[in-house]
Motif scaffolding. Structure first.
Motif, mmCIF file in Angstrom:
data_model
loop_
_atom_site.group_PDB
_atom_site.id
_atom_site.type_symbol
_atom_site.label_atom_id
_atom_site.label_comp_id
_atom_site.label_asym_id
_atom_site.label_seq_id
_atom_site.Cartn_x
_atom_site.Cartn_y
_atom_site.Cartn_z
ATOM 1 N N THR A 24 0.823 -1.204 0.000
ATOM 2 C CA THR A 24 0.000 0.000 0.000
ATOM 3 C C THR A 24 0.858 1.255 0.000
ATOM 4 N N ARG A 25 0.255 2.348 -0.409
ATOM 5 C CA ARG A 25 0.955 3.633 -0.458
ATOM 6 C C ARG A 25 1.534 3.962 0.916
ATOM 7 N N ILE A 58 6.713 2.875 -1.173
ATOM 8 C CA ILE A 58 5.618 2.955 -2.129
ATOM 9 C C ILE A 58 5.105 4.391 -2.122
ATOM 10 N N HIS A 61 0.182 4.124 -5.799
ATOM 11 C CA HIS A 61 -0.321 2.830 -6.251
ATOM 12 C C HIS A 61 -1.653 3.096 -6.941
ATOM 13 N N VAL A 66 2.736 0.774 -9.914
ATOM 14 C CA VAL A 66 3.240 1.192 -8.612
ATOM 15 C C VAL A 66 4.447 2.087 -8.838
ATOM 16 N N VAL A 82 5.088 -5.893 -11.007
ATOM 17 C CA VAL A 82 4.592 -5.812 -9.630
ATOM 18 C C VAL A 82 4.103 -7.153 -9.113
#
Length: 96
Positions: A24-25, A58, A61, A66, A82
Motif C-alpha cells: 500500500t501507499r 511505495i 499505487h 506502482v 509488480v
C-alpha cells in the motif's frame, strides 16, 4: 523452469513475503525475491537500481502501476513486474 530466487539469510523470524502489487501507499518494503525465471529480469531491475535486498518506499499505487522510491530515485513499475517482485515489510525508525 519456474523458480523463486530469494535471500532470507540473517532473518531469525522472517515476515511473510508478498508481491509488490499488494503493498500500500506509504509502505516501506525490502525486495526478497523474484518469481519465475528471473535472469534477464534481474539484469533489467539492477539497471534501475532495484536488487534483492533493496529497500523501496511505495509512493503511489494507481491501478496496476506502482511508483516506488529507491534512494532518491522514483521508478514506475508496471503490472508485469509488480506481480513478480516479492517483498517483505521494513520497520522504519520514527514510525509506529
Amino acid at each position: 523452469m519456474n523458480s523463486i530466487r530469494q535471500a532470507h539469510a540473517g532473518r531469525a523470524h522472517p515476515a511473510p513475503d508478498y508481491v509488490l502489487g499488494l503493498a500500500t501507499r506509504g509502505a516501506h518494503v525490502r525486495v526478497t525475491g523474484i518469481r519465475g525465471d528471473a535472469a534477464a529480469l534481474e539484469k533489467r531491475l539492477a539497471a534501475m537500481g532495484i536488487r534483492i535486498g533493496s529497500e523501496l518506499e511505495i509512493i503511489q499505487h494507481e491501478g496496476s502501476t506502482v511508483v516506488v522510491r529507491v534512494g532518491e530515485t522514483r521508478i514506475a513499475i508496471g503490472v508485469a513486474l509488480v506481480h513478480r517482485l516479492l517483498v517483505t515489510p521494513v520497520a522504519v525508525a520514527g514510525r509506529s
